[in-house]
Scaffold this motif. Sequence first.
Motif, PDB file in Angstrom:
ATOM      1  N   CYS A 111      57.459  -8.047 111.403  1.00 35.53           N
ATOM      2  CA  CYS A 111      57.904  -9.399 111.794  1.00 35.53           C
ATOM      3  C   CYS A 111      56.689 -10.297 111.994  1.00 35.53           C
ATOM      4  O   CYS A 111      56.676 -11.466 111.575  1.00 35.53           O
ATOM      5  N   LEU A 112      55.652  -9.750 112.642  1.00 31.29           N
ATOM      6  CA  LEU A 112      54.438 -10.535 112.892  1.00 31.29           C
ATOM      7  C   LEU A 112      53.751 -10.900 111.574  1.00 31.29           C
ATOM      8  O   LEU A 112      53.257 -12.016 111.407  1.00 31.29           O
ATOM      9  N   ARG A 113      53.760  -9.979 110.625  1.00 31.21           N
ATOM     10  CA  ARG A 113      53.103 -10.226 109.336  1.00 31.21           C
ATOM     11  C   ARG A 113      53.788 -11.375 108.577  1.00 31.21           C
ATOM     12  O   ARG A 113      53.127 -12.227 107.993  1.00 31.21           O
ATOM     13  N   VAL A 114      55.131 -11.383 108.600  1.00 29.20           N
ATOM     14  CA  VAL A 114      55.828 -12.418 107.806  1.00 29.20           C
ATOM     15  C   VAL A 114      55.875 -13.773 108.528  1.00 29.20           C
ATOM     16  O   VAL A 114      56.103 -14.812 107.902  1.00 29.20           O
ATOM     17  N   LEU A 115      55.664 -13.760 109.856  1.00 29.22           N
ATOM     18  CA  LEU A 115      55.730 -14.997 110.637  1.00 29.22           C
ATOM     19  C   LEU A 115      54.409 -15.774 110.516  1.00 29.22           C
ATOM     20  O   LEU A 115      53.331 -15.176 110.498  1.00 29.22           O
ATOM     21  N   GLY A 139      54.033 -19.121 115.177  1.00 32.72           N
ATOM     22  CA  GLY A 139      55.500 -19.129 115.079  1.00 32.72           C
ATOM     23  C   GLY A 139      56.114 -18.370 116.246  1.00 32.72           C
ATOM     24  O   GLY A 139      55.499 -17.461 116.804  1.00 32.72           O
ATOM     25  N   HIS A 140      57.343 -18.733 116.608  1.00 30.15           N
ATOM     26  CA  HIS A 140      58.012 -18.094 117.746  1.00 30.15           C
ATOM     27  C   HIS A 140      59.005 -17.030 117.297  1.00 30.15           C
ATOM     28  O   HIS A 140      59.583 -17.111 116.209  1.00 30.15           O
ATOM     29  N   LEU A 141      59.194 -16.074 118.176  1.00 33.33           N
ATOM     30  CA  LEU A 141      60.200 -15.025 118.011  1.00 33.33           C
ATOM     31  C   LEU A 141      61.119 -15.071 119.219  1.00 33.33           C
ATOM     32  O   LEU A 141      60.640 -15.062 120.363  1.00 33.33           O
ATOM     33  N   VAL A 148      61.101 -14.365 124.675  1.00 31.82           N
ATOM     34  CA  VAL A 148      60.445 -15.442 123.914  1.00 31.82           C
ATOM     35  C   VAL A 148      58.998 -15.011 123.674  1.00 31.82           C
ATOM     36  O   VAL A 148      58.237 -14.833 124.627  1.00 31.82           O
ATOM     37  N   ALA A 149      58.627 -14.833 122.414  1.00 28.33           N
ATOM     38  CA  ALA A 149      57.262 -14.391 122.088  1.00 28.33           C
ATOM     39  C   ALA A 149      56.700 -15.306 120.998  1.00 28.33           C
ATOM     40  O   ALA A 149      57.442 -16.011 120.317  1.00 28.33           O
ATOM     41  N   ARG A 150      55.370 -15.264 120.865  1.00 26.33           N
ATOM     42  CA  ARG A 150      54.723 -16.138 119.872  1.00 26.33           C
ATOM     43  C   ARG A 150      53.649 -15.362 119.126  1.00 26.33           C
ATOM     44  O   ARG A 150      52.923 -14.546 119.735  1.00 26.33           O
TER      45      ARG A 150
END
Length: 322
Positions: A63-67, A71-73, A124-126
């Motif tokens: 998820c981190l690689r494609v974001l 960007g927020h998660l 909520v993560a970034r």
Amino acid sequence: MPTPYYEADGVTLHHGNSLDILPTLSQASIDAIVVDPPYEIGIASRDWDRTGIAFNVDLWSECLRVLKPGGHLLSFGHVRTHHRLAVAIEDAGFHIRDCIDWIYGQGYPGSKTQLKPAREPITVARAPFTGTERALRETTGLGGLNVEACRTDTGRWPANVLLGHSPLCTDSACITECPISELDRQSGIRTSGTGAVRTKPGHFMGNGGLGRAGDVQVTYGDTGGASRYFPIFRFESRITTRNDGERHITPKPLSLMRWLVRLVCPPGGTVLDWAAGSGTTLLAARDEGMNAVGIEMDEAHARICEHRLGEPFSPSLFSDIA
Ligand SMILES: C[S@@+](CC[C@H](N)C(=O)[O-])C[C@H]1O[C@@H](n2cnc3c(N)ncnc32)[C@H](O)[C@@H]1O
């Protein structure tokens, strides 16, 4: 790149396991991730809700690689298991920024010795980024939350507590057992002033957080109970997620998901939901004028997504009951 199961109106849905599909998506191709993953409690004896995928650090690393950087998660979780989810997200390299509570009144206790469930936490993560948040926001729209687009319906600053009406509330009346009417009954009805002039120095939003005597504080001049400090959402029936006798058992309200995608995705950006379910996040993103990429493992669920995405666009964000 796998052949999409569905593709129209800026929405792409892949049918398959996210562990297989995510690596096929391009690096930094997604503006925001909004996901309601398995709660890993085996809900209603469903096998898809007890695989451990929500605690899988490799999944969140993808998820981190494609974001995109900054960007927020947003990830829903269950009160019993969200701590493990949040740790996995953090271990993958995200920064945990906040936790939103979605509060509602329609839950039932699992047994006579348990509390009635009334909240679901949303982590909520970034994604990390270099430079300042301000510069990133000016160039990409990422890094910060879209506060202005998510104010309450009286214009107040959005809080990290979201309230949901009871299923029995109607367009014109909120029932006594609803958490919103209960909150307003306890707080009483109050009117806030407008343009208050500060007599003493103190803390408020002005002069960099340090108010000076003589400052005019912008206030809302609204009337109501304490519920007006929070974004409010209508209860939505699960009936819309049925398709040819198949239904999804855990759909989220569309108005709630529209607010969440608006909070984290810049206008026209792309939202990813790697556990699409009945497709509520994808519908929400589409209805907000964004693009969306969804992944769903169960073909019966993917068919429900496809069916729902054939529905007309939804008109309003907020309920007209308050
Ligand atoms: C809680 S539901 C999402 C419900 C959705 N928010 C909605 O409004 O309909 C989680 C979904 O994730 C799917 N799922 C579970 N593990 C998955 C995986 N490894 N890859 C893709 N989808 C998965 C399940 O089949 C289920 O439909």
